[in-house]
Structures are given as C-alpha cells and as structure tokens.
Write a protein that holds these residues in place. Structure first.
Motif, PDB file in Angstrom:
ATOM      1  N   ASN A 237    -107.780  39.472 -35.647  1.00 10.79           N
ATOM      2  CA  ASN A 237    -108.306  40.734 -36.153  1.00 10.79           C
ATOM      3  C   ASN A 237    -109.501  40.426 -37.033  1.00 10.79           C
ATOM      4  OD1 ASN A 237    -108.775  43.181 -37.532  1.00 10.79           O
ATOM      5  ND2 ASN A 237    -106.633  43.769 -37.270  1.00 10.79           N
ATOM      6  N   ASP A 238    -110.651  40.933 -36.620  1.00  5.91           N
ATOM      7  CA  ASP A 238    -111.881  40.703 -37.369  1.00  5.91           C
ATOM      8  C   ASP A 238    -112.373  42.043 -37.918  1.00  5.91           C
ATOM      9  OD1 ASP A 238    -114.274  39.291 -38.256  1.00  5.91           O
ATOM     10  OD2 ASP A 238    -115.292  40.257 -36.561  1.00  5.91           O
ATOM     11  N   ARG A 239    -112.141  42.271 -39.197  1.00  5.03           N
ATOM     12  CA  ARG A 239    -112.541  43.513 -39.884  1.00  5.03           C
ATOM     13  C   ARG A 239    -112.047  44.762 -39.139  1.00  5.03           C
ATOM     14  NH1 ARG A 239    -118.576  41.554 -40.426  1.00  5.03           N
ATOM     15  NH2 ARG A 239    -117.827  40.409 -38.658  1.00  5.03           N
ATOM     16  N   GLY A 240    -110.756  44.722 -38.752  1.00  9.21           N
ATOM     17  CA  GLY A 240    -110.132  45.886 -38.126  1.00  9.21           C
ATOM     18  C   GLY A 240    -110.303  45.973 -36.624  1.00  9.21           C
ATOM     19  N   VAL A 241    -110.971  45.005 -36.021  1.00  7.59           N
ATOM     20  CA  VAL A 241    -111.211  45.019 -34.569  1.00  7.59           C
ATOM     21  C   VAL A 241    -110.659  43.713 -33.989  1.00  7.59           C
ATOM     22  CG1 VAL A 241    -112.986  45.032 -32.774  1.00  7.59           C
ATOM     23  CG2 VAL A 241    -113.310  46.393 -34.846  1.00  7.59           C
ATOM     24  N   PHE A 242    -109.885  43.831 -32.902  1.00  7.10           N
ATOM     25  CA  PHE A 242    -109.373  42.627 -32.262  1.00  7.10           C
ATOM     26  C   PHE A 242    -110.472  41.920 -31.477  1.00  7.10           C
ATOM     27  CE2 PHE A 242    -105.132  44.490 -32.877  1.00  7.10           C
ATOM     28  CZ  PHE A 242    -104.503  43.371 -33.410  1.00  7.10           C
ATOM     29  N   LYS A 243    -110.469  40.594 -31.583  1.00  9.19           N
ATOM     30  CA  LYS A 243    -111.386  39.745 -30.831  1.00  9.19           C
ATOM     31  C   LYS A 243    -110.529  38.744 -30.061  1.00  9.19           C
ATOM     32  CE  LYS A 243    -115.057  41.406 -33.069  1.00  9.19           C
ATOM     33  NZ  LYS A 243    -116.072  40.685 -33.798  1.00  9.19           N
ATOM     34  N   ASP A 244    -110.838  38.551 -28.788  1.00 17.12           N
ATOM     35  CA  ASP A 244    -110.095  37.524 -28.055  1.00 17.12           C
ATOM     36  C   ASP A 244    -110.944  36.275 -27.949  1.00 17.12           C
ATOM     37  OD1 ASP A 244    -111.419  39.321 -26.023  1.00 17.12           O
ATOM     38  OD2 ASP A 244    -110.783  37.723 -24.670  1.00 17.12           O
ATOM     39  N   LEU A 245    -110.284  35.163 -28.175  1.00 21.22           N
ATOM     40  CA  LEU A 245    -110.939  33.868 -28.124  1.00 21.22           C
ATOM     41  C   LEU A 245    -110.386  33.130 -26.915  1.00 21.22           C
ATOM     42  CD1 LEU A 245    -110.456  34.711 -31.297  1.00 21.22           C
ATOM     43  CD2 LEU A 245    -111.462  32.505 -31.687  1.00 21.22           C
ATOM     44  N   SER A 246    -111.252  32.860 -25.966  1.00 24.72           N
ATOM     45  CA  SER A 246    -110.846  32.190 -24.727  1.00 24.72           C
ATOM     46  C   SER A 246    -111.420  30.777 -24.692  1.00 24.72           C
ATOM     47  CB  SER A 246    -111.343  32.972 -23.514  1.00 24.72           C
ATOM     48  OG  SER A 246    -110.782  34.263 -23.501  1.00 24.72           O
ATOM     49  N   PHE A 247    -110.609  29.858 -24.249  1.00 24.33           N
ATOM     50  CA  PHE A 247    -111.009  28.455 -24.131  1.00 24.33           C
ATOM     51  C   PHE A 247    -112.059  28.320 -23.036  1.00 24.33           C
ATOM     52  CE2 PHE A 247    -110.225  23.942 -23.053  1.00 24.33           C
ATOM     53  CZ  PHE A 247    -110.241  23.397 -24.317  1.00 24.33           C
ATOM     54  N   ASN A 248    -113.134  27.572 -23.304  1.00 26.45           N
ATOM     55  CA  ASN A 248    -114.224  27.451 -22.322  1.00 26.45           C
ATOM     56  C   ASN A 248    -114.183  26.148 -21.518  1.00 26.45           C
ATOM     57  OD1 ASN A 248    -115.200  25.393 -23.957  1.00 26.45           O
ATOM     58  ND2 ASN A 248    -116.992  26.520 -24.668  1.00 26.45           N
ATOM     59  N   GLY A 249    -113.079  25.442 -21.631  1.00 27.12           N
ATOM     60  CA  GLY A 249    -112.968  24.146 -20.959  1.00 27.12           C
ATOM     61  C   GLY A 249    -113.065  22.982 -21.924  1.00 27.12           C
ATOM     62  N   LYS A 250    -113.664  23.233 -23.107  1.00 31.07           N
ATOM     63  CA  LYS A 250    -113.788  22.198 -24.144  1.00 31.07           C
ATOM     64  C   LYS A 250    -113.230  22.660 -25.478  1.00 31.07           C
ATOM     65  CE  LYS A 250    -117.808  19.915 -22.180  1.00 31.07           C
ATOM     66  NZ  LYS A 250    -119.167  19.423 -22.386  1.00 31.07           N
ATOM     67  N   LYS A 251    -113.469  23.940 -25.809  1.00 31.32           N
ATOM     68  CA  LYS A 251    -113.025  24.459 -27.101  1.00 31.32           C
ATOM     69  C   LYS A 251    -112.979  25.991 -27.056  1.00 31.32           C
ATOM     70  CE  LYS A 251    -117.615  24.599 -29.206  1.00 31.32           C
ATOM     71  NZ  LYS A 251    -118.380  24.307 -30.403  1.00 31.32           N
TER      72      LYS A 251
ATOM     73  N   PRO B 238    -115.258  34.140 -34.694  1.00 32.09           N
ATOM     74  CA  PRO B 238    -114.842  35.416 -34.107  1.00 32.09           C
ATOM     75  C   PRO B 238    -115.739  36.595 -34.487  1.00 32.09           C
ATOM     76  CG  PRO B 238    -112.973  34.277 -35.067  1.00 32.09           C
ATOM     77  CD  PRO B 238    -114.195  33.527 -35.485  1.00 32.09           C
ATOM     78  N   SER B 239    -116.405  36.527 -35.629  1.00 35.68           N
ATOM     79  CA  SER B 239    -117.194  37.673 -36.089  1.00 35.68           C
ATOM     80  C   SER B 239    -118.379  37.974 -35.173  1.00 35.68           C
ATOM     81  CB  SER B 239    -117.677  37.461 -37.529  1.00 35.68           C
ATOM     82  OG  SER B 239    -118.630  36.429 -37.586  1.00 35.68           O
ATOM     83  N   VAL B 240    -118.848  37.013 -34.395  1.00 33.38           N
ATOM     84  CA  VAL B 240    -119.988  37.248 -33.507  1.00 33.38           C
ATOM     85  C   VAL B 240    -119.565  37.626 -32.087  1.00 33.38           C
ATOM     86  CG1 VAL B 240    -121.488  35.712 -34.828  1.00 33.38           C
ATOM     87  CG2 VAL B 240    -120.236  34.797 -32.857  1.00 33.38           C
ATOM     88  N   LEU B 241    -118.265  37.688 -31.844  1.00 33.06           N
ATOM     89  CA  LEU B 241    -117.761  38.037 -30.517  1.00 33.06           C
ATOM     90  C   LEU B 241    -117.668  39.549 -30.349  1.00 33.06           C
ATOM     91  CD1 LEU B 241    -114.866  35.427 -30.175  1.00 33.06           C
ATOM     92  CD2 LEU B 241    -117.141  35.319 -29.155  1.00 33.06           C
ATOM     93  N   PRO B 242    -117.755  40.007 -29.099  1.00 32.15           N
ATOM     94  CA  PRO B 242    -117.589  41.445 -28.871  1.00 32.15           C
ATOM     95  C   PRO B 242    -116.128  41.859 -29.065  1.00 32.15           C
ATOM     96  CG  PRO B 242    -117.809  40.280 -26.783  1.00 32.15           C
ATOM     97  CD  PRO B 242    -118.037  39.269 -27.875  1.00 32.15           C
TER      98      PRO B 242
END
Length: 199
Positions: A149-163, A168-172
């Motif tokens: 949860n980033d400032r009241g909005v959920f952000k999903d973090l997906s592995f890109n093959g390395k990390k 999270p704050s810059v993700l849609p």
C-alpha cells in the motif's frame, strides 16, 4: 597389626583423594553442563528469547557487509530490524525480508526493506516502502507477486527475472483493489509490537 593400621590409613587416604577427584570431575561436568545449557535455560525462563540461525546470519550481514561503512553513524535505534522468511519462488528455500524503521533507514515516503536470498545476498533493496507486505498466490517470472500500500493505493511488484521494482512510489496503481483472501501478510504489526532484532 601395625601393618594393618598403615594399610587401613593408606586405603582411607586413597578413598578420600578419589572422592575429591570425583567431586572435581562432577564440578567440571556441572560447569560444562551449565555452559551448554545456558541457552536452553534462558529459553525456558524467557520464551521471548529464540535462537535463530537466520537472525545470527543477518546480524553478521548487517555489521560486516551491508552497514559496515556506516556503523559509526548509526544511533541505538538504527540497529533494530525485523525479518520474516518466505519462499517466493517455489524452490523450497526461503528468502528473507528485512524491515527497518529508524530515521536512518526511513523518510517521509516509507522505509528501506531488503529481500535477501538464503546466503544473505541482496535480491532487491526496496526504498520508500511501508508495511505490511502482501505475498499473493499469483506469480510472474516464477516469483510471487508482492502487493504494498503506497499512500492509500495498492501497487503490485512483479519480479522481472532478476529483482523486484525497488521503489513502489513510482509504480502505477495496481489492477488489484484489495489483497486476495489467500495472500500471506508479512510485517502486519507496527514495528514496536513485532519481534525486534538488534545488530
């Protein structure tokens, strides 16, 4: 008769010296036993003390690797961290999340979290992230999707093959409006209420 008395005196002397030796050996065994049982006695009397090899490895990693150059700048509260183990890629070997919560590791947008492999190598250093971390059953590139949860909005973090994405704050905004019923929650308590480790 004199010989019997001398022999009896000699036997008595040997018996007393043997009993002293037995006492010394018994005392030595108690010392060794006490030295070994100190940890288990502590655990019995204080259930909050749990010896964890991951914790020991993490403390060594902090002091000798991750923070070694900045140790002199840290305050007492900067030495505190929390960790949780979870297998994110299905290989039956858990990764470790590390959470910090002091001014040295935190800013107005959140705190530093680390994701480490089982050899204490950094997979991802997350910046400006808040707890809790939701581990979804969904995977991308073989690793679990993380939701924060980033400032009241959920952000999903997906592995890109390395990390994973580190900020999270810059993700849609996530396509998820909420966590799934089957997600695993890490660091679901405020920092002060969880188990705190100190390096």
């Amino acid at each position: 008769m004199k010989l019997k008395i001398e022999l009896l005196g000699l036997v008595t002397l040997v018996l007393f010296s043997c009993s002293d030796k037995k006492q010394e050996v018994k005392e030595e065994k108690n010392i060794v036993k006490d030295g070994v049982s100190t940890i288990s006695d502590t655990v019995k009397t204080n259930p909050q003390v749990i010896i964890d090899s991951t914790e020991i490895k993490l403390k060594n990693f902090m002091v000798h690797d991750y923070i070694k150059d900045d140790m002199k700048f840290l305050t007492e509260s900067d030495h505190k961290f929390q960790f949780e183990n979870i297998d994110l890629n299905g290989d039956a070997i858990p990764e470790t999340f590390v959470r910090f919560s002091s001014p040295y590791f935190c800013g107005s947008g959140g705190c530093t979290f680390l994701l480490l492999d089982n050899h204490q190598k950094i997979i991802t250093k997350f910046t400006v992230m808040e707890a809790p971390v939701y581990i979804e059953n969904t995977t991308k590139n073989g690793w679990a999707v993380l939701l924060v949860n980033d400032r009241g909005v959920f952000k999903d973090l997906s592995f890109n093959g390395k990390k994973y994405p580190s900020n999270p704050s810059v993700l849609p905004k996530s396509s998820y409006d909420d966590t799934s019923d089957h997600s695993t929650i890490l660091f679901d308590k405020p920092f002060a209420e969880g188990k705190i480790s100190i390096f």
